[in-house]
Design a protein around this motif. Sequence first.
Motif, PDB file in Angstrom:
ATOM      1  N   GLN A  42      53.635  17.647  65.843  1.00 15.19           N
ATOM      2  CA  GLN A  42      53.725  17.573  67.311  1.00 15.19           C
ATOM      3  C   GLN A  42      53.114  16.265  67.807  1.00 15.19           C
ATOM      4  N   ALA A  43      51.991  15.885  67.228  1.00 10.34           N
ATOM      5  CA  ALA A  43      51.357  14.617  67.618  1.00 10.34           C
ATOM      6  C   ALA A  43      52.272  13.438  67.280  1.00 10.34           C
ATOM      7  N   ALA A  44      52.912  13.487  66.119  1.00 11.39           N
ATOM      8  CA  ALA A  44      53.812  12.398  65.701  1.00 11.39           C
ATOM      9  C   ALA A  44      55.042  12.307  66.595  1.00 11.39           C
ATOM     10  N   ARG A  45      55.526  13.439  67.067  1.00 12.79           N
ATOM     11  CA  ARG A  45      56.682  13.414  67.990  1.00 12.79           C
ATOM     12  C   ARG A  45      56.299  12.764  69.312  1.00 12.79           C
ATOM     13  N   LEU A  46      55.084  13.018  69.766  1.00  8.00           N
ATOM     14  CA  LEU A  46      54.646  12.458  71.045  1.00  8.00           C
ATOM     15  C   LEU A  46      54.319  10.975  70.945  1.00  8.00           C
ATOM     16  N   VAL A  47      53.688  10.572  69.848  1.00  4.50           N
ATOM     17  CA  VAL A  47      53.296   9.167  69.664  1.00  4.50           C
ATOM     18  C   VAL A  47      53.697   8.729  68.249  1.00  4.50           C
ATOM     19  N   PRO A  48      54.983   8.436  68.071  1.00  2.00           N
ATOM     20  CA  PRO A  48      55.464   8.080  66.727  1.00  2.00           C
ATOM     21  C   PRO A  48      54.897   6.762  66.199  1.00  2.00           C
ATOM     22  N   GLU A  49      54.331   5.952  67.066  1.00  2.00           N
ATOM     23  CA  GLU A  49      53.789   4.668  66.634  1.00  2.00           C
ATOM     24  C   GLU A  49      52.351   4.765  66.119  1.00  2.00           C
ATOM     25  N   ASP A  50      51.794   5.965  66.053  1.00  2.00           N
ATOM     26  CA  ASP A  50      50.431   6.158  65.572  1.00  2.00           C
ATOM     27  C   ASP A  50      50.427   6.304  64.051  1.00  2.00           C
ATOM     28  N   ALA A  51      49.900   5.312  63.371  1.00  2.03           N
ATOM     29  CA  ALA A  51      49.901   5.295  61.907  1.00  2.03           C
ATOM     30  C   ALA A  51      49.017   6.384  61.315  1.00  2.03           C
ATOM     31  N   LEU A  52      47.872   6.661  61.930  1.00  2.00           N
ATOM     32  CA  LEU A  52      46.969   7.651  61.355  1.00  2.00           C
ATOM     33  C   LEU A  52      47.549   9.057  61.383  1.00  2.00           C
ATOM     34  N   THR A  53      48.318   9.374  62.398  1.00  2.00           N
ATOM     35  CA  THR A  53      48.955  10.689  62.429  1.00  2.00           C
ATOM     36  C   THR A  53      49.906  10.817  61.243  1.00  2.00           C
ATOM     37  N   SER A  54      50.697   9.809  60.998  1.00  2.00           N
ATOM     38  CA  SER A  54      51.609   9.838  59.849  1.00  2.00           C
ATOM     39  C   SER A  54      50.840   9.886  58.537  1.00  2.00           C
ATOM     40  N   TYR A  55      49.745   9.177  58.470  1.00  2.93           N
ATOM     41  CA  TYR A  55      48.917   9.163  57.263  1.00  2.93           C
ATOM     42  C   TYR A  55      48.383  10.563  56.945  1.00  2.93           C
ATOM     43  N   TYR A  56      47.802  11.214  57.942  1.00  5.20           N
ATOM     44  CA  TYR A  56      47.260  12.557  57.719  1.00  5.20           C
ATOM     45  C   TYR A  56      48.370  13.578  57.487  1.00  5.20           C
ATOM     46  N   LEU A  57      49.492  13.379  58.132  1.00  3.83           N
ATOM     47  CA  LEU A  57      50.635  14.258  57.906  1.00  3.83           C
ATOM     48  C   LEU A  57      51.111  14.133  56.455  1.00  3.83           C
ATOM     49  N   SER A  58      51.099  12.931  55.919  1.00  3.35           N
ATOM     50  CA  SER A  58      51.476  12.750  54.511  1.00  3.35           C
ATOM     51  C   SER A  58      50.497  13.468  53.594  1.00  3.35           C
ATOM     52  N   GLN A  59      49.222  13.457  53.930  1.00  2.74           N
ATOM     53  CA  GLN A  59      48.229  14.162  53.120  1.00  2.74           C
ATOM     54  C   GLN A  59      48.457  15.671  53.150  1.00  2.74           C
ATOM     55  N   ALA A  60      48.758  16.203  54.326  1.00  7.09           N
ATOM     56  CA  ALA A  60      48.998  17.645  54.450  1.00  7.09           C
ATOM     57  C   ALA A  60      50.228  18.050  53.642  1.00  7.09           C
ATOM     58  N   TYR A  61      51.304  17.267  53.747  1.00 10.78           N
ATOM     59  CA  TYR A  61      52.509  17.571  52.979  1.00 10.78           C
ATOM     60  C   TYR A  61      52.230  17.473  51.473  1.00 10.78           C
ATOM     61  N   ASP A  62      51.437  16.503  51.077  1.00 14.38           N
ATOM     62  CA  ASP A  62      51.100  16.351  49.672  1.00 14.38           C
ATOM     63  C   ASP A  62      50.349  17.587  49.169  1.00 14.38           C
ATOM     64  N   LYS A  63      49.409  18.079  49.936  1.00 17.81           N
ATOM     65  CA  LYS A  63      48.644  19.266  49.547  1.00 17.81           C
ATOM     66  C   LYS A  63      49.529  20.508  49.464  1.00 17.81           C
ATOM     67  N   MET A  64      50.627  20.505  50.217  1.00 13.56           N
ATOM     68  CA  MET A  64      51.560  21.632  50.186  1.00 13.56           C
ATOM     69  C   MET A  64      52.573  21.496  49.044  1.00 13.56           C
ATOM     70  N   GLY A  65      52.512  20.374  48.327  1.00 14.56           N
ATOM     71  CA  GLY A  65      53.431  20.150  47.229  1.00 14.56           C
ATOM     72  C   GLY A  65      54.786  19.618  47.655  1.00 14.56           C
ATOM     73  N   LYS A  66      54.869  19.069  48.861  1.00 11.67           N
ATOM     74  CA  LYS A  66      56.124  18.513  49.372  1.00 11.67           C
ATOM     75  C   LYS A  66      56.064  16.988  49.268  1.00 11.67           C
ATOM     76  N   ALA A  67      56.250  16.507  48.035  1.00 15.24           N
ATOM     77  CA  ALA A  67      56.081  15.085  47.738  1.00 15.24           C
ATOM     78  C   ALA A  67      57.059  14.195  48.503  1.00 15.24           C
ATOM     79  N   ASP A  68      58.295  14.656  48.693  1.00 15.55           N
ATOM     80  CA  ASP A  68      59.283  13.828  49.402  1.00 15.55           C
ATOM     81  C   ASP A  68      58.843  13.553  50.838  1.00 15.55           C
ATOM     82  N   LEU A  69      58.439  14.608  51.538  1.00 12.68           N
ATOM     83  CA  LEU A  69      57.989  14.437  52.923  1.00 12.68           C
ATOM     84  C   LEU A  69      56.689  13.647  52.970  1.00 12.68           C
ATOM     85  N   ALA A  70      55.798  13.913  52.018  1.00  6.91           N
ATOM     86  CA  ALA A  70      54.541  13.162  51.966  1.00  6.91           C
ATOM     87  C   ALA A  70      54.826  11.666  51.816  1.00  6.91           C
TER      88      ALA A  70
END
Length: 91
Positions: A46-74
């Motif tokens: 939701q944060a990334a949809r509102l402010v797609p230019e925020d690098a840290l949101t994408s960074y943390y989102l990649s970490q969450a996806y990685d922990k879920m085992g979703k390497a492609d999205l991460a």
Amino acid sequence: LKEMESVTHKNPSAPNRYLEAHVHFVTGTRALAKENFEKAVTELEQAARLVPEDALTSYYLSQAYDKMGKADLAGQFRNHAEEINPCLRKE
């Protein structure tokens, strides 16, 4: 002051996407720290949809996806974060 107060109440400011995204960002990063990865992904998306230019949101989102085992999205979100902010690249 009374004049300013009356103007403020008559014309409330429009919602600020940065403030709204910040709420989701904080909630998402807290969920990530507590290892609630599904909630982290939901909030950070939701944060990334509102402010797609925020690098840290994408960074943390990649970490969450990685922990879920979703390497492609991460990988996608990690690449996006690195494109926005090259300082996030691991060397």
